[in-house]
Write a protein that holds these residues in place. Structure first.
Motif, PDB file in Angstrom:
ATOM      1  N   HIS A 178       0.829  -1.215   0.000  1.00  0.00           N
ATOM      2  CA  HIS A 178       0.000   0.000   0.000  1.00  0.00           C
ATOM      3  C   HIS A 178       0.862   1.264   0.000  1.00  0.00           C
ATOM      4  N   ILE A 179       2.056   1.205   0.574  1.00  0.00           N
ATOM      5  CA  ILE A 179       2.949   2.367   0.520  1.00  0.00           C
ATOM      6  C   ILE A 179       3.528   2.511  -0.883  1.00  0.00           C
ATOM      7  N   SER A 183       0.879   4.090  -2.948  1.00  0.00           N
ATOM      8  CA  SER A 183       0.681   5.515  -2.667  1.00  0.00           C
ATOM      9  C   SER A 183       1.794   6.369  -3.265  1.00  0.00           C
TER      10      SER A 183
END
Length: 127
Positions: A43-44, A47
């Motif tokens: 998820h990082i 992003s």
């Protein structure tokens, strides 16, 4: 003490030194990128905008595959050697097609070149 025996090598070419330094830095960069990819959660990465990368499955398998391959090669070599070796009581351990074991008559002065029989050698040494 030994300084006269060894000749020091001249310094290497500066171009080769620069290429070696570049390869050294590039290897550190690639290891760093690999560790970041392996350790940063998905998820990082999403992003940040990194959407196209291999699965994390490969982060573990890339170092494991060469280790398993080396282990498999060692095991294969050991098993092949074990299956192809003659038993310990086989005559093939000390005889082949070129072995020349013949009886030497005692009436001649110098015997011809020949191989010694292992049984005779053992009897002389240990008997």
């Amino acid at each position: 003490m030994f300084f006269g025996l060894f000749k020091l090598q001249p310094h290497c070419d500066p171009v080769l030194a620069a290429i070696g330094f570049f390869i050294h830095l590039t290897s550190y960069l690639l290891v760093g990128v690999y560790l970041l990819w392996a350790l940063i959660p998905d998820h990082i990465l999403l992003s940040i905008g990194v959407v196209y990368y291999p699965q994390k499955y490969w982060a573990l398998l890339l170092p494991v595959y060469p280790c398993i391959l080396i282990l498999a090669v060692y095991v294969t070599i050991a098993l092949t050697t074990y299956t192809k070796a003659s038993p310990l009581d086989s005559d093939n351990l000390y005889k082949d097609s070129k072995t020349n074991i013949s009886e030497v008559p005692s009436d001649q002065g110098i015997p011809a070149v020949r191989d010694l029989n292992i049984l005779d050698v053992n009897a002389m040494l240990y008997g």
